[in-house]
Each structure stands twice: as structure tokens, then as C-alpha cells.
Design an enzyme around this catalytic site. Structure first.
Site, PDB file in Angstrom:
ATOM      1  N   CYS A 113       3.715 -24.860  56.038  1.00  0.00           N
ATOM      2  CA  CYS A 113       4.959 -25.276  55.346  1.00  0.00           C
ATOM      3  C   CYS A 113       6.204 -24.698  56.002  1.00  0.00           C
ATOM      4  O   CYS A 113       7.295 -25.259  55.883  1.00  0.00           O
ATOM      5  CB  CYS A 113       4.928 -24.834  53.888  1.00  0.00           C
ATOM      6  SG  CYS A 113       3.532 -25.473  52.990  1.00  0.00           S
ATOM      7  N   HIS A 254      12.135 -24.660  50.079  1.00  0.00           N
ATOM      8  CA  HIS A 254      10.826 -25.318  50.160  1.00  0.00           C
ATOM      9  C   HIS A 254      10.457 -25.804  48.763  1.00  0.00           C
ATOM     10  O   HIS A 254      10.554 -25.046  47.789  1.00  0.00           O
ATOM     11  CB  HIS A 254       9.798 -24.299  50.662  1.00  0.00           C
ATOM     12  CG  HIS A 254       8.411 -24.833  50.730  1.00  0.00           C
ATOM     13  ND1 HIS A 254       8.114 -26.085  51.227  1.00  0.00           N
ATOM     14  CD2 HIS A 254       7.214 -24.286  50.366  1.00  0.00           C
ATOM     15  CE1 HIS A 254       6.807 -26.276  51.166  1.00  0.00           C
ATOM     16  NE2 HIS A 254       6.241 -25.212  50.645  1.00  0.00           N
ATOM     17  N   ASN A 284       5.098 -31.681  47.228  1.00  0.00           N
ATOM     18  CA  ASN A 284       5.167 -30.725  48.338  1.00  0.00           C
ATOM     19  C   ASN A 284       4.729 -31.428  49.625  1.00  0.00           C
ATOM     20  O   ASN A 284       3.557 -31.757  49.781  1.00  0.00           O
ATOM     21  CB  ASN A 284       4.252 -29.538  48.009  1.00  0.00           C
ATOM     22  CG  ASN A 284       4.272 -28.464  49.082  1.00  0.00           C
ATOM     23  OD1 ASN A 284       4.824 -28.656  50.162  1.00  0.00           O
ATOM     24  ND2 ASN A 284       3.656 -27.332  48.783  1.00  0.00           N
TER      25      ASN A 284
END
Ligand code: UT7
Length: 327
Positions: A113, A254, A284
């Protein structure tokens, strides 16, 4: 000393929308649970019909257009991704040929990520040394192909998408990346990982191919580490730049869980209306979340020249980091 400045952004995602209701039909979950625990309402999922470059090339072209930079003038393409079109070549090389960025060097950063913030940090350091460089930093994933549909604790969280930013150097002391820091802790690898595809479990040695190539996560423990590590690295870049949290105009974090974003913002008493959220529409997207959200924020007029933008991330590795920019 020259600073790296973001000239333009772009984003992309597969067209197919999968809502929480669609997931209810597929597994033992509910729209209420997903919305309350995560803030996610829908996500984009290309599945096996889509490859990474299908939406990353348009994202890169949009970023180049916004920056007024031609692909052939790029010097470097840094791709934060785990799911580019092929195991080899890298996503960076794939973008190089599809964009026609003939003189660029393309490469990938495997930071899960955190890939886009790792990429911004690498670009920032190169540009400080060579301010004339034009660098395309991208982050994006096709995570829908890495989901174990028998595991409701992960299947509801992820989606596909990504984005890109074009950077170069500026002598303007009032603009650019003020601070960018990255970290990792390999001891915590088993909070978030994909077992197969490396040399430990190469092709043919999987017990259960679908599951072994899927994301494995200990969500509860990860939640706590995520809040702590993102808050710590935010403090680090704010300190380094001498910026007070009250001077942050917008946080583009994020998008892993709405509650994580809220907890990090609360640590710094940053009001919720200064936190950009699009997890409700994308879930996500791993390395895709920050460039996708940044591009949406820019195009929505939420980021103006002079604004202080804070972008914290964490992900598998574990990896984490933050970039602080004066736009
Ligand atoms: O980019 C980095 C990637 N990952 C993350 O950032 C994840 C960080 N962690 C999280 O976001 C949260 O921990 C989750 C969203 C993954 C889970 O939320 P939680 O509030 O920590 O829930 P939990 O794991 O404590 O589970 C609570 C309950 C359990 O049932 P019992 O044991 O209380 O009966 C789970 O079985 O919720 C159940 N549950 C679900 N129920 C309906 C877990 N997943 C689901 C589901 N639908 N999809």
C-alpha cells in the site's frame, strides 16, 4: 536547494462497480457491518477481465496532460505496485512502452500500500540532486484478483484503481515537497501478506492456488499498528518541515478504513472536513488509494496553490510513510 513539485495528477479504475449489497449475495456479510466498520459502500472490481495497464495508462496520460509534460520528455517512471501486467517486465517498463516514454527509466517499488509514497520519496531525492528531471510516480493495483472470496474479513475491504503524479524540480521556495519519510518493519510481515508467487511458494507448489495468491491479513492487530505508525510519521514530517498541524489544509491519507483516518486526524486535532475521503466509493485500492484520492481532491478544487497537503500511508511489509507538500 531545489524542491520537487507536483505538476499534475491523474487517476483511473475499472468501470465495474461492486456494492456492499452485491457482496451480501455472495458471502455472510451485511451492508450495515461493512459501512459501520470500514466506511466502504462500493468498490471497483475489474476481476480477471482487466489488467493493470488498462486503467493505469489513462491515469498516467491524464497526469501528463494536467502537467503539460509529453511522455517522451519523462526521465523516470516509478511504479508502486504488486499487480502490474506481468511478473516480468516491471510495471514501470510496461508503462514506459505503452506511454512512449522512450528516454525514461522505468522500475517498480514493492512496498504494498505504501508504494506511491515510497515512489514520491524516491522521486523527491532524485529531483533534489537533479532538478531538471521529470518523473512520473504511479500507484495502483488490481486487488480484486488477489481476494479469497471465502474470507469475509478481507474480501469486503479491497478494490481496484490507481493514479499518477508528474514531478519536477523548482527553485520557488514557497512550493514543493517539504518533507517525505518512509519506514518499514519486516518483523511484522505476517500481519498482511500474500503467500504465493515468490521463491518460497513458486508456481505449481500452491496447496490452494486461489487462496495462496490472495491477501492474508490480521486486521485487528494491523488496525492498531496502522494508527500508531501513521500518526508517528505524520509527526515526523511536520516536525522536519516546521509545520504546525493546524496549518495543514488537507490530509489525503491511505484509505484503508474510515475509522483509521479519523483516529489519525484526531491525534493532531485536524477537523474531519480537512480529511479527504473516497473510501466509500473505492474501498482500499492498496498503492492506488493516495494518488486516486489526491487526483480527485485536486480536480474537485479541494487543493489550491499554497495549500499544505499531508499524505500518510501504511501497508504490507510492514511499510509506512508520509509526504508533506506545499501545493
Ligand atoms: O491497507 C492496509 C490493509 N488493511 C487494513 O488497514 C485493515 C485494518 N483493520 C481494519 O480495518 C479492521 O480491523 C477490519 C475492518 C478488518 C475489521 O474490523 P474490526 O472492527 O476490527 O472487526 P473484528 O475483526 O474485531 O471483527 C468483529 C466481528 C467478528 O465477529 P465476532 O467474533 O465478534 O462474532 C467478525 O467475525 O465482525 C465479524 N466480521 C464480519 N461480519 C460481517 C468480520 N468481517 C465481517 C464481515 N461481515 N465482512
Amino acid at each position: 536547494m531545489a524542491r520537487a513539485v507536483i505538476l499534475g495528477t491523474g487517476s483511473g479504475a475499472p468501470a465495474r462497480v461492486v456494492t456492499n449489497r452485491d457482496l451480501e449475495a455472495r458471502m455472510d456479510t451485511s451492508d450495515a457491518w461493512i459501512t459501520q466498520r470500514t466506511g466502504i459502500r462500493e468498490r471497483r472490481m475489474g476481476g480477471d477481465a482487466v489488467k493493470w495497464s488498462d486503467f493505469m495508462v489513462p491515469a498516467c496520460r491524464a497526469a501528463l496532460d494536467a502537467a503539460g509534460v509529453a511522455a517522451e520528455d519523462l526521465d523516470m517512471i516509478v511504479a508502486g505496485t504488486l499487480t502490474s501486467d506481468k511478473r516480468m517486465p516491471s510495471g514501470g517498463c510496461t508503462l514506459q512502452t505503452l506511454l512512449g516514454a522512450r528516454k525514461a527509466v522505468g522500475f517498480d517499488l514493492a512496498a504494498a500500500c505504501s508504494g506511491f509514497i515510497y515512489g514520491l520519496t524516491v522521486a523527491d531525492r532524485f529531483i533534489r540532486l537533479e532538478p531538471r528531471l521529470k518523473v512520473l510516480v504511479v500507484g495502483g493495483e488490481v486487488i480484486s484478483q488477489r481476494i479469497d472470496w471465502d474470507d469475509r474479513t478481507t474480501a469486503v475491504l479491497f478494490g481496484d484503481g490507481g493514479g499518477a503524479a508528474v514531478l519536477t524540480g523548482t527553485d520557488d521556495p514557497d512550493r514543493g515537497i517539504l518533507a517525505s519519510r518512509i519506514h518499514s518493519d519486516g518483523d511484522l510481515w505476517d500481519l498482511l501478506y500474500i503467500p504465493a508467487g515468490g521463491s518460497e511458494m513458486p508456481p505449481g507448489r500452491e496447496q490452494d492456488p486461489r487462496r495462496d495468491h490472495a491477501i492474508h491479513m490480521r486486521g485487528n492487530e494491523l488496525f492498531r499498528v496502522a494508527v500508531r505508525s501513521m500518526a508517528d510519521v505524520c509527526a515526523e514530517v511536520l516536525d522536519e518541515a516546521g509545520v504546525d498541524p493546524s496549518d495543514v489544509d488537507i490530509v489525503v491519507p491511505h484509505q484503508a478504513n474510515l475509522r483509521i483516518l479519523q483516529a489519525v486526524a484526531q491525534r493532531f486535532s485536524i477537523p474531519e472536513d480537512r480529511v479527504f475521503v473516497n473510501i466509500d466509493r473505492y474501498g482500499n485500492t492498496s498503492a492506488g488509494t493516495i494518488p486516486l484520492a489526491l487526483d480527485e481532491a485536486v480536480r474537485a478544487g479541494r487543493v489550491s496553490r499554497g495549500d499544505v497537503v499531508l499524505m500518510p500511508v501504511f501497508g504490507g511489509g510492514l511499510t509506512w510513510g508520509a509526504t508533506l507538500v506545499r501545493w
